[in-house]
Write a protein that holds these residues in place. Sequence first.
Motif: not given
Ligand SMILES: Nc1ncnc2c1ncn2[C@@H]1O[C@H](COP(=O)(O)OP(=O)(O)OP(=O)(O)O)[C@@H](O)[C@H]1O
Lengths: 356, 426
Positions: A14, A20, A39-46, A84, A161, A194
């Motif tokens: 990002y 990420v 786990p949270s923040g591992s990049g799934k949503t991304t 989400q 989720e 998760h």
């Molecule tokens: N728009 C954004 N700009 C900058 N960083 C981002 C953005 N979206 C997500 N991130 C970062 O990218 C990393 C992965 O985020 P992501 O949302 O993919 O996590 P996740 O696995 O879906 O977590 P969760 O289970 O909490 O939803 C995180 O460290 C987050 O801080």
Amino acid sequence: MEDFVKFERIDKSYDGEVLVVKDLNVDIAEGEFLTLLGPSGSGKTTTLMMLAGFETPTNGEIYLKGTPISKIAPYERGIGMVFQNYALFPHMTVQENLAFPLEVRKMSKADAKEKVDAALDMVELGEFGTRFPAQLSGGQQQRVALARALVFEPQLVLMDEPLGALDKNLREQMQYEIKHIHERIGITVVYVTHDQSEALTMSNRIAVFNDGVIQQLSTPDVLYEKPDNSFVAQFIGENNKLTGTVKSVNGQYCEVDLDSGGSTKALMVNVSSAGQKTQLSVRPERISVGTNASENKFTGKVEELIYLGDHIRVRLNVCGSNEFIVKISNEGNISFKEGDNVDVSWAPDDIRALDI
Amino acid sequence: MEANISTAEQILTTDGIPLKDSLKKTERRNKIKAFLLVFPLLLFIIVTFIVPIFDMLGRSIDDSQINTVYPKTFEEYKKWDKDAEELPPEEVYKAIYYELGEGDKIQIGRALTRMNYSKSGWKSLIKKTQRQIKKDLKAEVVIASYKERLIEINEKWADRTYWYAMTQMLNERTPIYYWNALDRTYDAEMNVVMQSEERRIYIKTWIKTFKVSVYVTFFCLLLGFPVAHLLANLPLRYSNLLMIFVLLPFWTSLLVRTTAWIVMLQQNGVINGVLVWLGVLSDDGRIQMVYNETGTLIAMTQILLPFMILPLYSVMKVIPPSHLRAAANLGAKPFTAFVRVYLPQTVPGMSAGGLLVFVLAIGYFITPELVGGKDGQLIGHWIAYHLKTTLNWGLCAAMGAILLGIMLILYWLYNKIVGIENIKLG
Ligand SMILES: Nc1ncnc2c1ncn2[C@@H]1O[C@H](COP(=O)(O)OP(=O)(O)OP(=O)(O)O)[C@@H](O)[C@H]1O
Ligand SMILES: [Mg+2]
């Protein structure tokens, strides 16, 4: 057969400083139920967002039925998505929310109404059609979001989720419902959670994410029985860990000197040669108590007994760890109590020597 | 404790007091506490806001002062049968003779201003007459007929139109100021008629005020919407900077900003200068952009813009970006997604901003006064003019009351159409 979705060497950053998602390679077959677990923040949503077209991969390409996805606008991909945070439109009623994807596809009013009603019935919200999202509970909103993602019959559905806000009963019911829909319509589902038990019950395959890297991608049983590395072993199910150094290698097995003294024979998974530090992983239900095994036998003190009906959890102080958990199925023959010393042992095939 | 127990099973607390009474008692204590907290503010608002508004509303229909100056005259006047007699009877002349001669000078002076609104000419007539009556009284002249004496002093006392104009003042309440504010007046028979052609200025101004306010609101919306959208969606460090630019006007005196517009817009000003320099305009083809309606429009739009941007921003800020994504995901093209999903969610902001800007614009004074020139004046100009120059406070009050009425109507309409609970200012 050609893969339905193919991630090829995907990197995503990002801010230009942190990756990420790193070197992601996944093939998803048509009709598959793939779960991204981590786990949270591992990049799934991304990862999901890149597939839906709301984030662009920094490097690499995603193919949808063989076509590079960057050539298809998000609104033409025909991918259903449960966000989400639901992303229901607050100014539209539940029915209008569901009719929206049909309207923009220029479906006739009557057909749309039929589909909307069917979808609402499916999530058991038939009588809530005229309400606004704000007038629904979190769980009801989630079900509306689910219905909306399915109502236009996409071939691929992404769910971020979707059951996070539901109570246990409804959640299990919805898990079953989603699974059922998946089997009935034969859609491809990419599911994010998760909650590991949710992942284990629903998926054909699970991709365990950590730090933007897939740690292991396989079927639920393999993931549980044969974790590839200590992260997966730790993340999926309960796990006892012991640390030590590889003393000698013997075919599939190795002899490990435990840091706390003594040695055990373990299955070699993630280590290759003598002298390496290793983390040993053994599941609580694979440990036998009080048997007369000849190898891998240790003595420990019972710290705590927790009665759980069908099985009993025993917390032991063994091999320098007082968090050592053993699960014994309740057959009415528990003969020791807290404070006693007992013998524990495990088969070499059940203890895996992993990375540290 | 309550004597009549209407419901069969009244719930009691553990102490045996009915639950409802007990609840009421605890709630009353909380209410009193809350009231005491807001009391100073309430008092302040009553003294500085509510009372003046009612005072203004009162003034706009008040005609009592003149009734205290000529009580006897008016009493006799009411007995005058206008069809039978050309001029008022002797008693009327006699009454006014003494009320002018013996009345309080200051009160008569104030009444004169009022009389002149109904018919110009009263002022000089009465001033001259008063002087003569005072001399008469000093010399103790014996007067046989007061009618003849007054006509002798000034022949206008024989002019029916003066006497007819007096009809308008007999009541202690009068709608005359409202009629005046709408370019209307009474004729001799007390019918409401249009003012003479050259005195019709207010309706024109009302329409212009309305038009300018609508335009200003529209332009503010047009210019403010994209800015608010940017503000809500830019990364924090850029949006903070942008926000400073939006708020900058609040940190500068209104007067300074308005004068700056004069510098910018006048014929020898910056914009004309640049256009001439670029060769777009010839030196004698400079555009008149200030001291007219254009100037008012430009300056007011700029000055009121923040009042549109801020409510819009606060609404847009809370629209999750995932909504537009969801719309696209469901198959909507960007334009459709914007119109069907984004725009409806900004309506509370648009209407709050619109209402705010319109209400501010309709009563705006300083800016139109400075950059409006002759044809860029709004109704505020006339209110100020009558307040300071002609001292016709009744008319000012009536104009103010009309403004207040317009706002209340707008508020009511807004509530009907959008719903007041939808307003969002932050
Ligand atoms: N728009 C954004 N700009 C900058 N960083 C981002 C953005 N979206 C997500 N991130 C970062 O990218 C990393 C992965 O985020 P992501 O949302 O993919 O996590 P996740 O696995 O879906 O977590 P969760 O289970 O909490 O939803 C995180 O460290 C987050 O801080
Ligand atoms: Mg997420």
